[in-house]
Design a protein around this motif. Structure first.
Motif, PDB file in Angstrom:
ATOM      1  N   ASP A  85     -15.802  -0.674  -5.857  1.00  0.00           N
ATOM      2  CA  ASP A  85     -15.521  -0.237  -4.701  1.00  0.00           C
ATOM      3  C   ASP A  85     -13.675  -0.679  -4.925  1.00  0.00           C
ATOM      4  O   ASP A  85     -13.320  -1.705  -4.168  1.00  0.00           O
ATOM      5  N   GLU A  86     -12.589  -0.306  -4.947  1.00  0.00           N
ATOM      6  CA  GLU A  86     -11.614  -0.889  -5.160  1.00  0.00           C
ATOM      7  C   GLU A  86     -10.645  -0.735  -3.562  1.00  0.00           C
ATOM      8  O   GLU A  86     -10.098  -1.842  -3.850  1.00  0.00           O
ATOM      9  N   THR A  87     -11.738   0.103  -2.460  1.00  0.00           N
ATOM     10  CA  THR A  87     -10.961   0.000  -0.565  1.00  0.00           C
ATOM     11  C   THR A  87     -11.397  -0.695  -0.551  1.00  0.00           C
ATOM     12  O   THR A  87     -11.126  -0.966   0.789  1.00  0.00           O
ATOM     13  N   ASN A  88     -12.550  -2.231  -0.679  1.00  0.00           N
ATOM     14  CA  ASN A  88     -13.195  -3.054  -0.502  1.00  0.00           C
ATOM     15  C   ASN A  88     -12.171  -4.273   0.360  1.00  0.00           C
ATOM     16  O   ASN A  88     -11.861  -4.959  -0.750  1.00  0.00           O
ATOM     17  N   PRO A  89     -12.558  -4.341   1.936  1.00  0.00           N
ATOM     18  CA  PRO A  89     -11.597  -5.193   2.441  1.00  0.00           C
ATOM     19  C   PRO A  89     -11.752  -6.600   2.361  1.00  0.00           C
ATOM     20  O   PRO A  89     -11.318  -7.761   2.740  1.00  0.00           O
ATOM     21  N   THR A  90     -12.916  -6.803   1.644  1.00  0.00           N
ATOM     22  CA  THR A  90     -13.467  -8.460   1.594  1.00  0.00           C
ATOM     23  C   THR A  90     -12.525  -8.587   0.383  1.00  0.00           C
ATOM     24  O   THR A  90     -12.430  -9.983   0.490  1.00  0.00           O
ATOM     25  N   GLU A  91     -12.671  -7.645  -0.937  1.00  0.00           N
ATOM     26  CA  GLU A  91     -11.970  -8.606  -1.973  1.00  0.00           C
ATOM     27  C   GLU A  91     -10.550  -8.645  -1.804  1.00  0.00           C
ATOM     28  O   GLU A  91      -9.737  -7.490  -1.870  1.00  0.00           O
ATOM     29  N   VAL A  92      -9.953  -9.455  -1.651  1.00  0.00           N
ATOM     30  CA  VAL A  92      -9.573 -10.118  -1.710  1.00  0.00           C
ATOM     31  C   VAL A  92      -7.613 -10.570  -3.291  1.00  0.00           C
ATOM     32  O   VAL A  92      -8.300 -10.745  -4.240  1.00  0.00           O
ATOM     33  N   THR A  93      -6.492 -10.034  -3.170  1.00  0.00           N
ATOM     34  CA  THR A  93      -5.620  -9.338  -4.244  1.00  0.00           C
ATOM     35  C   THR A  93      -5.229 -11.196  -4.274  1.00  0.00           C
ATOM     36  O   THR A  93      -4.837 -11.505  -3.164  1.00  0.00           O
ATOM     37  N   PRO A  94      -5.430 -11.640  -5.493  1.00  0.00           N
ATOM     38  CA  PRO A  94      -4.570 -12.843  -5.483  1.00  0.00           C
ATOM     39  C   PRO A  94      -3.045 -12.810  -5.110  1.00  0.00           C
ATOM     40  O   PRO A  94      -2.510 -11.578  -5.500  1.00  0.00           O
ATOM     41  N   LYS A  95      -2.345 -13.618  -4.606  1.00  0.00           N
ATOM     42  CA  LYS A  95      -1.097 -13.753  -4.054  1.00  0.00           C
ATOM     43  C   LYS A  95      -0.137 -13.330  -5.322  1.00  0.00           C
ATOM     44  O   LYS A  95       0.932 -12.803  -4.914  1.00  0.00           O
ATOM     45  N   ASP A  96      -0.441 -14.306  -6.887  1.00  0.00           N
ATOM     46  CA  ASP A  96       0.843 -13.745  -7.483  1.00  0.00           C
ATOM     47  C   ASP A  96       0.409 -11.908  -7.998  1.00  0.00           C
ATOM     48  O   ASP A  96       1.739 -11.332  -8.182  1.00  0.00           O
ATOM     49  N   ILE A  97      -0.318 -11.452  -7.641  1.00  0.00           N
ATOM     50  CA  ILE A  97      -0.347  -9.687  -7.705  1.00  0.00           C
ATOM     51  C   ILE A  97       0.656  -9.110  -7.447  1.00  0.00           C
ATOM     52  O   ILE A  97       1.215  -8.480  -7.000  1.00  0.00           O
ATOM     53  N   GLN A  98       0.078  -9.463  -5.974  1.00  0.00           N
ATOM     54  CA  GLN A  98       0.805  -8.951  -4.194  1.00  0.00           C
ATOM     55  C   GLN A  98       2.013  -9.177  -4.631  1.00  0.00           C
ATOM     56  O   GLN A  98       2.549  -8.512  -4.340  1.00  0.00           O
ATOM     57  N   LEU A  99       2.915 -10.572  -4.914  1.00  0.00           N
ATOM     58  CA  LEU A  99       4.375 -10.511  -5.178  1.00  0.00           C
ATOM     59  C   LEU A  99       4.922 -10.054  -6.205  1.00  0.00           C
ATOM     60  O   LEU A  99       5.630  -9.173  -5.845  1.00  0.00           O
ATOM     61  N   LEU A 100       4.172  -9.796  -7.455  1.00  0.00           N
ATOM     62  CA  LEU A 100       4.442  -9.192  -8.651  1.00  0.00           C
ATOM     63  C   LEU A 100       4.789  -7.546  -8.279  1.00  0.00           C
ATOM     64  O   LEU A 100       5.132  -6.571  -8.577  1.00  0.00           O
ATOM     65  N   ALA A 101       3.563  -6.824  -7.259  1.00  0.00           N
ATOM     66  CA  ALA A 101       3.492  -5.359  -6.755  1.00  0.00           C
ATOM     67  C   ALA A 101       4.806  -5.385  -5.760  1.00  0.00           C
ATOM     68  O   ALA A 101       5.375  -4.557  -5.886  1.00  0.00           O
ATOM     69  N   GLU A 102       5.097  -6.334  -5.256  1.00  0.00           N
ATOM     70  CA  GLU A 102       6.206  -6.246  -4.289  1.00  0.00           C
ATOM     71  C   GLU A 102       7.900  -5.783  -4.736  1.00  0.00           C
ATOM     72  O   GLU A 102       8.239  -5.539  -4.794  1.00  0.00           O
ATOM     73  N   ILE A 103       7.923  -7.057  -5.819  1.00  0.00           N
ATOM     74  CA  ILE A 103       8.860  -6.969  -6.812  1.00  0.00           C
ATOM     75  C   ILE A 103       9.042  -6.411  -7.204  1.00  0.00           C
ATOM     76  O   ILE A 103      10.025  -5.166  -7.538  1.00  0.00           O
ATOM     77  N   ARG A 104       7.758  -4.555  -7.933  1.00  0.00           N
ATOM     78  CA  ARG A 104       7.950  -3.909  -8.512  1.00  0.00           C
ATOM     79  C   ARG A 104       8.418  -2.914  -7.638  1.00  0.00           C
ATOM     80  O   ARG A 104       8.941  -2.148  -8.006  1.00  0.00           O
ATOM     81  N   ASP A 105       7.886  -3.074  -6.456  1.00  0.00           N
ATOM     82  CA  ASP A 105       8.732  -2.245  -5.964  1.00  0.00           C
ATOM     83  C   ASP A 105       9.373  -1.497  -4.609  1.00  0.00           C
ATOM     84  O   ASP A 105      10.413  -1.093  -5.106  1.00  0.00           O
ATOM     85  N   LEU A 106      10.349  -2.902  -5.042  1.00  0.00           N
ATOM     86  CA  LEU A 106      11.904  -2.982  -4.282  1.00  0.00           C
ATOM     87  C   LEU A 106      12.427  -2.837  -6.203  1.00  0.00           C
ATOM     88  O   LEU A 106      12.954  -2.121  -5.659  1.00  0.00           O
ATOM     89  N   LEU A 107      12.345  -2.896  -7.046  1.00  0.00           N
ATOM     90  CA  LEU A 107      12.801  -2.315  -8.260  1.00  0.00           C
ATOM     91  C   LEU A 107      12.536  -1.600  -8.160  1.00  0.00           C
ATOM     92  O   LEU A 107      13.634  -0.514  -8.517  1.00  0.00           O
ATOM     93  N   LYS A 108      11.847  -1.064  -8.424  1.00  0.00           N
ATOM     94  CA  LYS A 108      11.099   0.829  -8.139  1.00  0.00           C
ATOM     95  C   LYS A 108      12.947   1.666  -7.014  1.00  0.00           C
ATOM     96  O   LYS A 108      12.858   2.865  -6.947  1.00  0.00           O
ATOM     97  N   GLN A 109      12.809   0.583  -5.644  1.00  0.00           N
ATOM     98  CA  GLN A 109      13.293   1.222  -4.226  1.00  0.00           C
ATOM     99  C   GLN A 109      14.947   1.463  -5.448  1.00  0.00           C
ATOM    100  O   GLN A 109      15.688   2.093  -4.672  1.00  0.00           O
ATOM    101  N   ASN A 110      15.153   0.286  -5.838  1.00  0.00           N
ATOM    102  CA  ASN A 110      16.621   0.070  -6.351  1.00  0.00           C
ATOM    103  C   ASN A 110      16.918   0.767  -6.819  1.00  0.00           C
ATOM    104  O   ASN A 110      18.192   1.412  -7.229  1.00  0.00           O
ATOM    105  N   GLN A 111      16.458   1.196  -7.685  1.00  0.00           N
ATOM    106  CA  GLN A 111      16.941   2.261  -8.758  1.00  0.00           C
ATOM    107  C   GLN A 111      17.405   4.093  -8.297  1.00  0.00           C
ATOM    108  O   GLN A 111      17.714   4.486  -9.089  1.00  0.00           O
ATOM    109  N   SER A 112      16.665   3.927  -7.445  1.00  0.00           N
ATOM    110  CA  SER A 112      16.555   4.807  -6.578  1.00  0.00           C
ATOM    111  C   SER A 112      17.470   5.023  -6.218  1.00  0.00           C
ATOM    112  O   SER A 112      18.623   4.955  -5.354  1.00  0.00           O
TER     113      SER A 112
END
Length: 135
Positions: free
Chosen positions: A108-135
């Motif tokens: 279950d991907e929506t399981n709140p007990t499963e914590v996403t590793p910090k490096d993956i969270q940072l990469l997701a934030e960078i991806r989101d910022l790059l998408k915002q800058n391209q728009s």
């Protein structure tokens, strides 16, 4: 030689070991169920029905004569083995149901007990910022 190579791959993957463990546990479980049915359930049925030993219930199709052996249908023994099968099938069903429930919880991907590793969270934030800058 190809068959030997395939067998080695099969054995190394662990499938053979899992199957062997399942067979060993199944054999041990079968003896427990045999005892449960033979030593506990069938005597209870015998007591309730008036002291009938179910394993001795037979229908004689042809009695034994000097020239022929008897033909006997042992439906009492069949009844005991049928109850064995039902208990084993019910137990396997419940175990598989519990395993599937645990597996679906783990996937279950929506399981709140499963914590996403910090490096993956940072990469997701960078991806989101790059998408915002391209728009």
């Amino acid at each position: 030689m190809k068959i030997i190579k395939e067998f080695k791959e099969f054995a190394v993957k662990g499938n053979m070991f899992d199957m062997a463990i399942g067979i060993i546990i199944g054999t041990a479980f079968s003896t427990i169920v045999d005892s449960l049915v033979g030593d506990l359930l069938m005597p209870l049925f015998s007591y309730v029905t008036g002291s009938i030993n179910f394993e001795d219930l037979v229908v004689v199709m042809r009695p034994e004569t000097a020239n022929q052996t008897s033909v006997v249908l042992g439906f009492g023994s069949f009844l005991k083995h049928t109850i064995d099968f039902i208990v084993i099938a019910l137990t396997i069903f419940l175990v598989i149901k519990a395993i599937n429930k645990l597996r679906s919880k783990a996937e279950d991907e929506t399981n709140p007990t499963e914590v996403t590793p910090k490096d993956i969270q940072l990469l997701a934030e960078i991806r989101d910022l790059l998408k915002q800058n391209q728009s």
